[in-house]
Every structure is written in C-alpha cells, then in structure tokens.
Design an enzyme around this catalytic site. Structure first.
Site, PDB file in Angstrom:
ATOM      1  N   CYS A   2      11.978   9.634 -10.588  1.00  0.00           N
ATOM      2  CA  CYS A   2      12.963   9.027 -11.481  1.00  0.00           C
ATOM      3  C   CYS A   2      13.156   7.560 -11.094  1.00  0.00           C
ATOM      4  CB  CYS A   2      14.313   9.713 -11.453  1.00  0.00           C
ATOM      5  SG  CYS A   2      14.257  11.415 -11.986  1.00  0.00           S
ATOM      6  N   ARG A  27       7.489   6.166 -11.484  1.00  0.00           N
ATOM      7  CA  ARG A  27       8.339   7.109 -10.746  1.00  0.00           C
ATOM      8  C   ARG A  27       8.638   8.368 -11.541  1.00  0.00           C
ATOM      9  NH1 ARG A  27      10.652   4.920  -6.325  1.00  0.00           N
ATOM     10  NH2 ARG A  27      12.240   6.542  -6.307  1.00  0.00           N
ATOM     11  N   TRP A  74      11.762  12.149 -14.114  1.00  0.00           N
ATOM     12  CA  TRP A  74      10.807  13.145 -13.655  1.00  0.00           C
ATOM     13  C   TRP A  74      11.639  14.413 -13.498  1.00  0.00           C
ATOM     14  CZ3 TRP A  74      10.001  16.400  -9.454  1.00  0.00           C
ATOM     15  CH2 TRP A  74       8.701  16.903  -9.319  1.00  0.00           C
ATOM     16  N   ASN A 100      18.893   9.730  -9.514  1.00  0.00           N
ATOM     17  CA  ASN A 100      17.594  10.141  -8.997  1.00  0.00           C
ATOM     18  C   ASN A 100      17.876  11.012  -7.775  1.00  0.00           C
ATOM     19  OD1 ASN A 100      14.996  10.284  -7.901  1.00  0.00           O
ATOM     20  ND2 ASN A 100      15.158   8.255  -6.954  1.00  0.00           N
ATOM     21  N   GLY A 101      17.275  12.185  -7.720  1.00  0.00           N
ATOM     22  CA  GLY A 101      17.494  13.060  -6.565  1.00  0.00           C
ATOM     23  C   GLY A 101      17.829  14.467  -7.041  1.00  0.00           C
ATOM     24  N   GLU A 481      -9.957  14.142   0.406  1.00  0.00           N
ATOM     25  CA  GLU A 481      -9.323  13.094  -0.381  1.00  0.00           C
ATOM     26  C   GLU A 481     -10.048  12.918  -1.723  1.00  0.00           C
ATOM     27  OE1 GLU A 481      -6.615  11.724  -0.429  1.00  0.00           O
ATOM     28  OE2 GLU A 481      -6.869   9.872  -1.556  1.00  0.00           O
ATOM     29  N   LYS A 485      -8.241  13.331  -5.302  1.00  0.00           N
ATOM     30  CA  LYS A 485      -8.257  12.293  -6.339  1.00  0.00           C
ATOM     31  C   LYS A 485      -8.748  12.881  -7.657  1.00  0.00           C
ATOM     32  CE  LYS A 485      -6.195   9.933  -5.039  1.00  0.00           C
ATOM     33  NZ  LYS A 485      -5.576   9.823  -3.767  1.00  0.00           N
ATOM     34  N   GLU A 488      -6.167  15.484  -9.245  1.00  0.00           N
ATOM     35  CA  GLU A 488      -4.861  15.011  -9.702  1.00  0.00           C
ATOM     36  C   GLU A 488      -4.937  14.099 -10.911  1.00  0.00           C
ATOM     37  OE1 GLU A 488      -2.627  12.759  -6.813  1.00  0.00           O
ATOM     38  OE2 GLU A 488      -4.374  11.617  -6.206  1.00  0.00           O
ATOM     39  N   HIS A 504     -19.260  30.930   4.334  1.00  0.00           N
ATOM     40  CA  HIS A 504     -18.234  31.941   4.611  1.00  0.00           C
ATOM     41  C   HIS A 504     -17.363  32.214   3.395  1.00  0.00           C
ATOM     42  CE1 HIS A 504     -19.523  31.786   8.736  1.00  0.00           C
ATOM     43  NE2 HIS A 504     -19.505  30.465   8.639  1.00  0.00           N
ATOM     44  N   LYS A 603       5.275   9.084  -8.176  1.00  0.00           N
ATOM     45  CA  LYS A 603       4.735   8.283  -7.079  1.00  0.00           C
ATOM     46  C   LYS A 603       5.418   8.561  -5.753  1.00  0.00           C
ATOM     47  CE  LYS A 603       2.119   5.078  -5.362  1.00  0.00           C
ATOM     48  NZ  LYS A 603       0.740   5.510  -5.127  1.00  0.00           N
TER      49      LYS A 603
END
Ligand code: F6R
Length: 608
Positions: A2, A27, A74, A100-101, A481, A485, A488, A504, A603
């Site tokens: 947010c 955000r 968000w 925000n939170g 990584e 990438k 996502e 395995h 983010k």
C-alpha cells in the site's frame, strides 16, 4: 505494501497526490483513491484496478482543494472493490484516513464500534480505525489519532484529514514506513521517498510510535507520550531521474541495465590505501571478527538467495560455519544464536516484517546483528546494530534485480573482510579476489552489451507451463533466483534444484515441454553439470544453458546458450544471474505480463 500520500499547501492537492501515487504504485495496485478537503466537503474518489482508472475518473470530474490524502492498495482485508478502497471515512463523512499495514485487533474493535452505533461499510481493518478516531474525537484531531493508535495492535502507517481542520494532516506509524517531504510552504506525507522527490529532497523520517502534525508551514513530531521531539531530517542524494524509467520500457529493464553502476557504487571505497578491505560499518576489530563462531543469515525471497551465495563465500574464504534461514522460519523456531553469532539480515527495502522480527529475535538472544539494505533510514537501519548499505539507487520494479546483485557484491566484501580478520586467506589472496571483484561491474556491462539473443531464445519458451532450473555450487542459488524471477513475472511454474538432486525426483517432470535452464559456467563441478544436462536431454528436455564464452562444447548439449565472460567460480553468481533476469523479463513481456507490477505481489512486504 500500500502506498500513502498526503498533501497540504497552496497547490491543488489532487494533482500532487496522483503524482505521488504514481511513484508509489509499485507498493500496491489493486485499487486507489483520494480524499480532498474541498470547500467544506470531503470529496472522495476511489476506483478499482490500476491508478489509471482513478486518474481517468478525476480527469472527468476534477477534485478541488489544497489538502488531501491518497492511497494505492494491496488488499489484505477484503477484495479489491471500490467499497474496500481507501480513503475510508467515519460515519459523519468529515474524517478520512488512509492506512498501510494490518490492524490485528480490528475484529474486536469492529464489534465494539458497531455496538456503539457506528455504521461500518467496508470489510477493511482501515475503516474501523476511521470510526475509532471518530469515537475519540473531541475537536482535537491530533489527540484523537494519538488515543486511537494507542488502542491498535499490529502495524500501521496512517494519514488523516478532517473538515474541521482544513489544512491539517495527521500522520502516525508503527512498523510501516512513513516519511514527510519538507517543502517551502507545503508538506507531503508519503510511504516512500520517490513520492515527494519532485517537490523536495528534504525528508523527515517518522519513527515507530510517533505522530506528525503537518500543516503547510510546519511539521511537528510527537512521541507516544505526546511530547514534541526533534524530527530526524535527511537530504536525499538521488534525484527523480533515478526513480523514473529514463527511456526504458519498464523499471525492471532499466534496473537490470543499471547493475554495472549499482555494483560500482556498492564496491566503491572498500579497499584502503594499505590494501586492506574496509568495512567500518561493522565497528568490529579483527579480534572480534576472529572470535565469531557462527554466522546466521536471515532474509526472504531474492535476498535469501543472496544469503545463499554469501554462505558459500564466507565458508570458503573465512572458514566460519554459516546458516541461512528464511526469516519467517527463523523467527518462529528456536535457532542456536548467541553472543558469538554474527547475524546478517538482508533486506533491500529494510521494511520486510519477517526479517525485522528475525533481527529482534537475534538481538534478544545476544547476537550482534548487521543489516544489508538499500534504503537509507529504513526500519532495519534502526533495529540492527550496524548497517551495510548497497548503493543500488531506488528499485521500483517489484522483482528485485539490481539490489540482488548489489547485495552479493556487499556480501562478497563482508566475506573478504572476515577472511582478512581471521587470516584464513593470505593477504595476496584477498588482494587478488578483491581485484577480480572490482572487475565484476565491467563483466556485467559486457553481458548486457551482448544480450540481444536472449529475446529470441525467450520467444521459444513463451508457451511453457512449467520449467526446471538446475545448478551446482554457486549455480544453485543462481538457479533459485532465476526460477523465482521467471515464476513471479511470467507466471510460468519454475522450480530450482541442485542438479545432483535431479535423479531423486524432479527428473520425473522432464518432458519436451518442460524447458530446463542449467547454470553451466566453468567451475570444479562443470563436468558433473554437463552429465546432468545429458541426462535431461536423454529424456527429451530442451536445455537453455548459462555458460562461459569459449565453451564451444556446450553448444552441442544445449538448444540455447546464454553467454557470460570467464570469471572465477566464487565470483560467478552475479554474472550468471544477469542473463536469467533478462530471460525471465523477455518471456514475461512476450506473454504480455506487467513485469513491474506482477499480480498479487508488492515491493515491500511490511506485513507478516
Ligand atoms: C523477488 C522479490 C522478493 C523480495 C522479498 C524480500 O523479486 O523482490 O522476493 O526479495 O520480498 O524483500 P526485501 O529484500 O525487501 O526484504
């Protein structure tokens, strides 16, 4: 998560709010809204979806007024609907807030306020706070916000406006970031610096438990007891250009291409005239560094992968055992951490809730905690014993790219510093590793200059549903990584494995439709990696290899080769990660995905 903006000053607030929200859209981006004190009315406009929808609504029906608040969301409580979008108002409609939170006791407060007759219209925790402030309001908005925040459990950054005080913004924070851009006759509250940079570089950082009283002429900051305290003011060194796309199609692409600069800045000044590695931020003598018995790294996501690279370097160079934990696991288990443990918390944003909790947990157990972060003044910088900054500049794209490689650069210096203090490497070895590390920005520049073929390679895999990423040694975190990438930003399932583990289980996944990306750079396990490539090829897989220029043999094993220059194995993570960032980028773009704002992500993850 947010984005919040608040403006008070002589200009039309709505334009400033929308400009600030544009810079904070990374955000959160499922809905957005503004509330402006407008000639005795609280004008409220909210829209579901991207900020563009809100801008279009406001363009058609301008909102007039010089103080207001805005938000890009968000979702945490309730779906992204117009009713759940911020700002939220109280029953009277005279108060509006953005938040925000997460308010953990919102259900209890909601029941209490509803019983007292408040009509709560949305599913959000935020609206409950608006009603709580209303219940506690007796003409003094600052006092009401102070009393209300004392009743909140959880995390919040809040900005409030009230028709009774037309040019006043009241802001408060706990565990969610909030800054105040200090202008000339105007002031701007925001979640992050890019939102205010167009207007000012002077920024006051609000700390936990503080409440800011903001008018066009003045900003005062009060602690939890109500006493006025001196705000912490800093001058931001980077400019808006650094937070804008600068001709690139997306922030992600721009940030990938900024890596040589980010690496140079991060490595700058790390060796003294005496040739010794410098890391004065540690504030630890050679003796203290030599006494460390164990290193614990805590981090999430991409930062966790940087931690895995650091483990290999620290163990190899400084011969100290290193454990790497995902922060959300570390904080809830019973880790063996004591005063002889050095804890390194890696977080580019410096605001990741789980990593911050890990820092607290480690300090409580007596460990010395250092943060590796990219954001000056972020929360972790106040919670840790010391801070090692990466100097990557602002990263706006949700997928971490330049901050990842900058973290590895900073952690490589830390590993050399430890090795030097513990005398586990000869001075000549340290000097030679440093000399090579210092060339890594040029190596990355060369990779980026020769990356034209990656898009053509990406074109062949846009229809993939699933993919496998393999590597050994330093190639494992790079593969992890690379997989992160890809998944996502393109939404293609991607799984990473140490190549030796393939037999395995994961080899069962191999079909011609599952591309296999293999980190096959030169190193002591290169032959083994080639054997693994043969094994997947024998089962019909199409292979994309990251390999070293000059390795002509690899062409016969792989459908596609993404080339990097020869570097020593220990320093191969940064160069090898870069083509995988570009591969993910191009596949996602070709699939029509929004690489800067992938679905469901934000983010900075300021909630648990
Ligand atoms: C992935 C990504 C995330 C972050 C993670 C930790 O591209 O960006 O996985 O790495 O959320 O964030 P920080 O480093 O801010 O703690």
């Amino acid at each position: 998560m947010c984005g919040i903006v608040g403006y008070t000053g002589p200009r039309q607030a709505c334009g400033v709010l929308l400009g600030g929200l544009t810079r904070l859209e990374y955000r959160g981006y499922d809905s957005a809204g503004v509330a402006v004190v407008s000639d005795g009315e609280m004008a409220l406009v909210r829209r579901v979806g991207k900020l563009e929808n809100l801008k279009a609504a406001v363009a058609g029906d301008p909102v007039v007024g010089t103080a207001g608040i805005g938000h890009t969301r968000w979702a945490t409580h309730g779906a992204p609907t117009e009713d759940n979008a911020h700002p939220h108002r109280d029953c009277s409609g005279r108060l509006a807030i953005v938040h925000n939170g997460i308010i953990e006791n919102f259900a209890e407060l909601r029941t209490e306020l509803a019983a007292a007759g408040h009509a709560i219209r949305s599913e959000t925790d935020t609206e409950v706070v608006a009603h709580l402030i209303e219940a506690l309001y007796e003409g003094d908005l600052v006092a009401a916000v102070q009393k209300a925040t004392a009743r909140l459990h959880g995390s919040y950054a809040i900005a409030a406006v009230h028709l009774d005080h037309p040019d006043l913004l009241v802001a408060a924070r706990k565990d969610s970031p909030l800054i105040i851009g200090l202008g000339d006759g105007e002031n701007i509250v925001a979640s992050d610096i890019p939102a205010v940079l167009e207007h000012t570089r002077r920024v006051a950082v609000l700390h936990d438990g503080q409440v800011a009283v903001v008018t066009p002429e003045r900003v005062t900051v009060h602690d939890a007891s109500g006493a006025e305290v001196e705000p912490e003011v800093m001058v931001v060194e980077w400019d808006l250009d650094a937070a804008e796309k600068g001709g690139y199609e997306d922030f992600m692409l721009k940030e990938i291409f900024e890596q040589p600069k980010a690496l140079r800045e991060t490595l700058r000044g790390r060796v003294g005239e005496d040739g010794r590695i410098q890391m004065s931020e540690l504030q630890m003598s050679d003796e203290e560094l030599a006494a460390i018995e164990r290193v614990f790294i805590v981090a999430c996501g991409t930062s966790y992968h940087a931690g895995l690279v650091a483990k290999l370097l620290i163990e190899q160079w400084a011969r100290v055992p290193v454990e790497v934990d995902v922060s959300s696991e570390f904080r809830y288990r019973d880790p063996i951490v004591d005063r002889n443990t050095l804890v390194v918390a890696i977080t580019q944003s410096g605001e990741t809730a789980d990593t911050l909790a890990g820092v607290r947990e480690a300090r409580e157990r007596g460990a010395r905690v250092f943060a590796v972060t990219n954001v000056v003044g972020s929360r972790v910088t106040r919670e840790a014993d010391g801070v090692i900054y990466t100097h990557a500049g602002p990263e706006i794209g949700v997928a971490a790219t330049k901050t990842f490689t900058a973290q590895i650069a900073a952690l490589s210096v830390l590993a050399l510093r430890l090795a030097q203090a513990r005398a586990t490497l000869e001075p000549e070895q340290v000097a030679s590793l440093w000399a090579e590390l210092a060339t890594v920005p040029d190596v990355v520049e060369a990779i980026l200059a020769d990356a034209q073929d990656i898009e053509a390679c990406a074109r062949e895999y846009t229809q993939a549903v699933s993919s496998l990423f393999l590597g050994r040694g330093m190639g494992v975190p790079v593969a992890m990584e690379g997989a992160l990438k890809l998944k996502e930003i393109s939404y293609i399932h991607a799984e990473a494995y140490p190549a030796g583990e393939m037999k395995h289980g994961p080899i069962a996944l191999i079909t011609p439709d599952v591309p296999v990306v293999v980190v096959a750079t030169q190193g002591h396990t290169y032959e083994k990696v080639v054997s693994n490539i043969q094994e997947v090829r024998a089962r019909g897989a199409r292979v994309i290899a990251v390999a070293t220029y000059g390795d002509e043999a690899i062409r016969s094993y792989a459908e596609h080769v993404l080339w990097i220059p020869q570097v020593s194995e220990a320093l191969s993570a940064i160069p090898a990660a870069v083509p995988l960032q570009l591969l993910a980028y191009h596949i996602a773009k070709l699939r029509g995905c929004n690489v800067d704002q992938p679905r469901n992500l934000a983010k900075s993850v300021t909630v648990e």
